[in-house]
Design an enzyme around this catalytic site. Structure first.
Site, PDB file in Angstrom:
ATOM      1  N   GLY A   1       1.077  -1.677   0.066  1.00 14.65           N
ATOM      2  CA  GLY A   1      -0.120   0.369  -0.036  1.00 14.65           C
ATOM      3  C   GLY A   1       0.854   1.480   0.147  1.00 14.65           C
ATOM      4  O   GLY A   1       2.162   1.044   0.078  1.00 14.65           O
ATOM      5  N   PRO A   2       0.112   2.925  -0.243  1.00  8.59           N
ATOM      6  CA  PRO A   2       0.842   3.753  -0.600  1.00  8.59           C
ATOM      7  C   PRO A   2       1.635   4.026   0.988  1.00  8.59           C
ATOM      8  O   PRO A   2       1.334   2.986   1.775  1.00  8.59           O
ATOM      9  CB  PRO A   2       0.043   4.799  -0.867  1.00  8.59           C
ATOM     10  CG  PRO A   2      -1.204   4.138  -0.515  1.00  8.59           C
ATOM     11  CD  PRO A   2      -1.331   2.534  -0.420  1.00  8.59           C
TER      12      PRO A   2
ATOM     13  N   GLY B   1       0.475   2.538   8.060  1.00  8.92           N
ATOM     14  CA  GLY B   1       0.313   2.174   9.236  1.00  8.92           C
ATOM     15  C   GLY B   1       1.416   0.837   8.647  1.00  8.92           C
ATOM     16  O   GLY B   1       0.263  -0.258   9.507  1.00  8.92           O
ATOM     17  N   LYS B   2       1.362   0.313   7.522  1.00 12.39           N
ATOM     18  CA  LYS B   2       2.083  -0.923   7.825  1.00 12.39           C
ATOM     19  C   LYS B   2       3.061  -1.505   8.476  1.00 12.39           C
ATOM     20  O   LYS B   2       3.284  -2.727   8.614  1.00 12.39           O
ATOM     21  CB  LYS B   2       2.702  -0.984   5.913  1.00 12.39           C
ATOM     22  CG  LYS B   2       2.072  -1.213   4.902  1.00 12.39           C
ATOM     23  CD  LYS B   2       2.517  -0.927   3.326  1.00 12.39           C
ATOM     24  CE  LYS B   2       3.257  -0.141   3.310  1.00 12.39           C
ATOM     25  NZ  LYS B   2       3.108   1.652   3.299  1.00 12.39           N
TER      26      LYS B   2
ATOM     27  N   SER C   1      -4.982   3.193 -18.571  1.00 18.44           N
ATOM     28  CA  SER C   1      -6.505   3.266 -18.233  1.00 18.44           C
ATOM     29  C   SER C   1      -6.615   4.880 -18.565  1.00 18.44           C
ATOM     30  O   SER C   1      -8.139   5.206 -18.129  1.00 18.44           O
ATOM     31  CB  SER C   1      -6.262   3.328 -16.562  1.00 18.44           C
ATOM     32  OG  SER C   1      -5.144   4.938 -15.665  1.00 18.44           O
TER      33      SER C   1
ATOM     34  N   LYS D   1      -8.540   5.661  -6.953  1.00 16.03           N
ATOM     35  CA  LYS D   1      -9.322   6.302  -7.932  1.00 16.03           C
ATOM     36  C   LYS D   1     -10.575   6.798  -7.650  1.00 16.03           C
ATOM     37  O   LYS D   1     -10.154   8.307  -7.687  1.00 16.03           O
ATOM     38  CB  LYS D   1      -9.327   5.490  -9.220  1.00 16.03           C
ATOM     39  CG  LYS D   1      -7.988   5.171  -9.604  1.00 16.03           C
ATOM     40  CD  LYS D   1      -8.061   4.440 -11.508  1.00 16.03           C
ATOM     41  CE  LYS D   1      -7.156   4.396 -12.781  1.00 16.03           C
ATOM     42  NZ  LYS D   1      -7.063   3.348 -13.151  1.00 16.03           N
TER      43      LYS D   1
END
Length: 812
Positions: A391-392, A396-397, A715, A758
């Site tokens: 994830g970005p 909280g990883k 996309s 998105k």
């Protein structure tokens, strides 16, 4: 043999104090609080002091061993208040100092205690009372006596400049005490608790190693402001001198020759070994290693290897280089957790409560950990899963790994793989190399001291590769449950079982991770947070943490919801909450500064209008409104490593020969999407009342703003078709519509990734309707309903269907 009673000092205690006759004085503690009151007579005996200056307020020991001075002390002890004047001698003189040899400003002291020793010397304990000036000496055959007058302090004790000077003096003096071995550490506490500027200056000056003239200058200065400046200068000078002394001492020690040091150490080592008995000492060390090998519960292969090495150690002379290599190896082998395990916390509800307490949302991760604990409670020999949180930044990883360890009652170990390019960092070096060590995996296991820790492999997507090997390939064995039961480290040379370890990897994007390594991990996506989620996280975690970090936990510092939303919308643009916490910390520091400068006590509630005053102009303005309603401008949606973002596709045309210009740092795939969009629209020009000559007699320029940022991917196809169609039909897209999807020359719209990110970007930008490929409808089902609130989702399968929603209606 002397009598024991004669060898002990005789203690003389003062009687109760009685009032004096002339000047009334209050003896106070360091903060100016009154302890007792009495009066100072107009004339007192004067005791000259050699090589020292005594200050008011302080209690000082004193040695008196000359007959004339002892006669003075005997006289003072007979007076009601036991007061005398102490003044420094200007310079060394032979015999007893006279009136001209003594400074005219001294200190009135009271004798608190006196001990008389067998050698006829007096040991006094005296307390400073007040500064006085000596006006005139009075005839006294046995000792000096003088008429005196009080010397009161001048200046405002409550002035801001005086307070600032006091803080600087305390800071510098506390630093000096911590750096100097001569000064007692208790002086730090004493100085920090003194609130009276006069007493602070006197305390600091009395403890500085400066000459009599400089101390006398401080004593004679009655202006509080000037006295503090004098003391501050002396403290700064003392610190500089101490630093120079330390540098000189370290330089001298460094300059000692290496050969000389080794020679001295070897001589001492040989002498110690001869005294202790070399054979006995070495034998005890080998026996200790044998006992440890038996006790740690190694595998059979590791046990045999360790026994072989300890036998070699017993036969190797201590002076041999191989001796230290073998001994270091055996210490590593005996310190690894071969059989030690921590007891798992298998209460599913308690584990879920801990996870909820530490992190908001992240339901997928929490459910997966709870499922693992539930299965572990039924099958105790379960192998640890290999999870990867992708994830970005700021979602909280890393902190989630620590929370999982706490929920399971396990030890937590973290290693960062960012920038690791050497395969030996994972597997270790062979013992044939000088300074060889195990790899980071084995080092982490030794730190954990258990064989079942939670092991976090941070930033696994940033592992590099060069001529020293591929660390990603080394991780294949670590992260494969079928292989890590016999993980082989080059240094240990025996298998080590990692099957009970719960490995958790983190990554921002999965593309750089090799396919074989990605296949071994269970990837759990951590998408960016919505505004509502960020608001809850800020209220539950970020704001309380910043209160404590900035000393405002008891000051009532609050940020209302509107203020936090202002920070989210106008001062941060991120998928996580790292910058949000940074901005909250910035506001907290502004409040802390107000407290320090004005002594405000709170509570402090910062409104949204005050946020802009504290943090400056708004950094992120919504771009949608200013570009809305323009023909040729379409709003696309993009996925980035930092979350989702909106993307403006701008096109314009001018007379020409059908040339197509593309700008905005577009990648190859994105350029091909532009060509496909133009070709499809040209082939269907009649359906949209577009003259065919426009393509032949016009040059079209397509630009994607933020030209310094590279862009690529298919996309944006729908947005490009919309931009061209809007330009050539003069039908501007509705201002609140955004779109995403890949297009084909047949007019089909294909699914794309990053739908949640998105949609988050669309919602942040104020979009109300989003056009999506119909084959992405299944992805929307996993998105929380609160995220979709306020968004109208339109699913389309063809370009014609998309243009029906992305172009303004035809005016009749």
């Amino acid at each position: 043999m002397s009598d024991e009673r004669e060898s002990n000092p005789t203690e003389i205690q003062p009687e109760e104090l009685n009032p004096g006759t002339t000047t009334e004085i209050t003896v106070a503690d360091g903060n100016g609080e009154s302890l007792e009151e009495f009066e100072i007579p107009g004339a007192l005996p004067v005791l000259p002091l050699k090589n020292t200056v005594l200050f008011p307020f302080l209690v000082s020991p004193l040695l008196v061993n000359t007959p004339r001075s002892q006669a003075l002390i005997d006289h003072v002890l007979l007076t009601p208040d036991r007061l005398l004047v102490m003044a420094a001698v200007k310079k060394s003189v032979e015999g007893s100092p006279g009136p001209d040899d003594v400074f005219s400003i001294g200190t009135v002291h009271r004798i608190v205690k006196m001990l008389k020793f067998p050698d006829d010397s007096y040991r006094l304990l005296v307390q400073g009372v007040a500064r006085v000036t000596i006006e005139e000496y009075v005839e006294e055959p046995e000792f000096l006596r003088a008429r005196i007058a009080p010397l009161p302090d001048v200046g405002n004790r409550e002035a801001v400049e005086t307070t600032a000077l006091m803080r600087n003096v305390v800071q510098q003096f506390v630093s000096l005490v911590s750096e100097s071995a001569r000064l007692s550490d208790e002086l730090q506490i004493v100085a920090s608790n003194i609130e009276d500027p006069s007493n602070l200056a006197d305390l600091v000056a009395s403890n500085l190693d400066i000459d009599v003239a400089h101390k006398q200058a401080v004593l004679e200065q009655t202006d509080l402001h000037e006295r503090l400046k004098l003391v501050l200068a002396e403290v700064s000078r003392a610190r500089e001198a101490l630093q120079v002394e330390t540098e000189i001492r370290e330089k001298v020690q460094t300059d000692m020759g290496k050969t000389q040091r080794e020679y001295m150490l070897r001589q001492q080592y040989d002498a110690i070994r001869r005294e202790l008995g070399e054979a006995e000492d070495e034998g005890a060390e080998i026996e200790r290693l044998r006992e440890r090998i038996e006790a740690v519960g190694m595998s059979e292969e590791a046990y045999k290897q360790s026994v072989r090495e300890v036998d070699r150690l017993a036969q190797t002379p201590p002076a041999a280089a191989e001796h230290s290599v073998i001994r270091t190896y055996l210490e590593w082998m005996t310190e690894l957790p071969w059989s030690e395990s921590s007891e798992d916390q298998l209460d599913v509800n308690a584990a879920r409560a801990i996870l909820d307490e530490d992190h908001y949302d992240l339901e997928k991760v929490k459910d997966r950990i709870v499922e693992y604990i539930a299965v572990l409670s039924l099958k105790r020999d379960l192998k640890g899963p290999i999870l990867c949180f992708a994830g970005p930044p700021g979602t909280g990883k890393t902190s989630l790994g620590r929370s999982i360890a706490r929920a399971m009652g396990r030890e937590f170990v973290r290693i960062s793989l960012g920038g690791v390019r050497d395969e030996a960092e994972i597997r270790g070096h062979r013992r044939t190399y000088v300074g060889a060590m195990p790899g980071r995996i084995v080092q982490g296991m030794r730190r954990a001291a258990t064989r079942n820790p939670v092991f976090l492999l941070d930033e696994i997507d940033k592992v590099g590769t060069d001529f020293r090997g591929d660390p990603s390939s080394a991780l294949l064995e670590v992260l494969d449950p079928e292989q890590n039961t016999t993980f082989s480290d080059h240094y240990l040379e025996v298998p080590f079982d990692l099957s009970q370890v719960l490995f958790i990897a983190t990554a921002n994007i999965m593309d750089p991770v090799p396919a074989a390594l990605r296949d071994r991990m269970e990837v759990i996506e951590l998408p960016g947070y919505t505004e509502e989620e960020k608001l809850e996280i800020a209220k539950r975690f970020l704001l309380p943490r910043q209160r404590i970090a900035n000393g405002l936990d008891d000051r009532g510092f609050e940020l209302p919801d509107d203020s936090i939303k202002t920070l989210i919308r106008s001062y941060t643009r991120e998928a996580g909450v790292r910058n949000l916490e940074r901005e909250i910390g910035s506001v907290a520091r502004k409040i802390a500064r107000r407290v320090a400068e004005s002594d405000e006590t709170g509570p402090f509630s910062v409104g949204s209008d005050q946020v802009q005053e504290m943090l400056g102009p708004i950094r992120f303005e919504p771009e949608l409104a200013e570009r809305a309603g323009t023909a040729g401008v379409a709003v696309g949606l993009a996925w980035t490593p930092a979350g989702g973002d909106i993307l403006f596709i701008e096109s314009t045309r001018m007379p020409g020969k059908g040339k197509l210009n593309l700008t905005g740092s577009l990648g190859d795939v994105m350029r091909e999407s532009v060509e496909a969009a133009r070709s499809w629209l040209r082939s269907h020009a009649a359906d949209y009342a577009i003259e065919g000559e426009l393509f032949e007699k016009s040059d079209i320029h397509l630009h994607v703003p933020s030209g310094a940022v590279p862009k690529d991917g298919p996309s944006a196809g729908v947005a490009m078709v919309t931009s061209f169609a809007s330009l050539l039909t003069d039908r501007p897209p509705p201002p609140d519509v955004a779109m995403t999807g890949e297009i084909t020359l047949r007019g089909k719209i294909l699914p794309v990734g990053g739908i949640k990110e998105k949609l988050l970007a669309a919602k942040r930008a104020g979009v109300h309707r989003v056009v999506l490929p119909d084959r992405n409808e299944k992805d929307v089902a996993e998105i929380p309903e609160e995220l979709l609130k306020g968004l109208e989702l339109v699913f389309v399968g063809t370009i014609d269907e998309a243009l029906a929603h992305t172009l303004a209606p035809v005016s009749v």
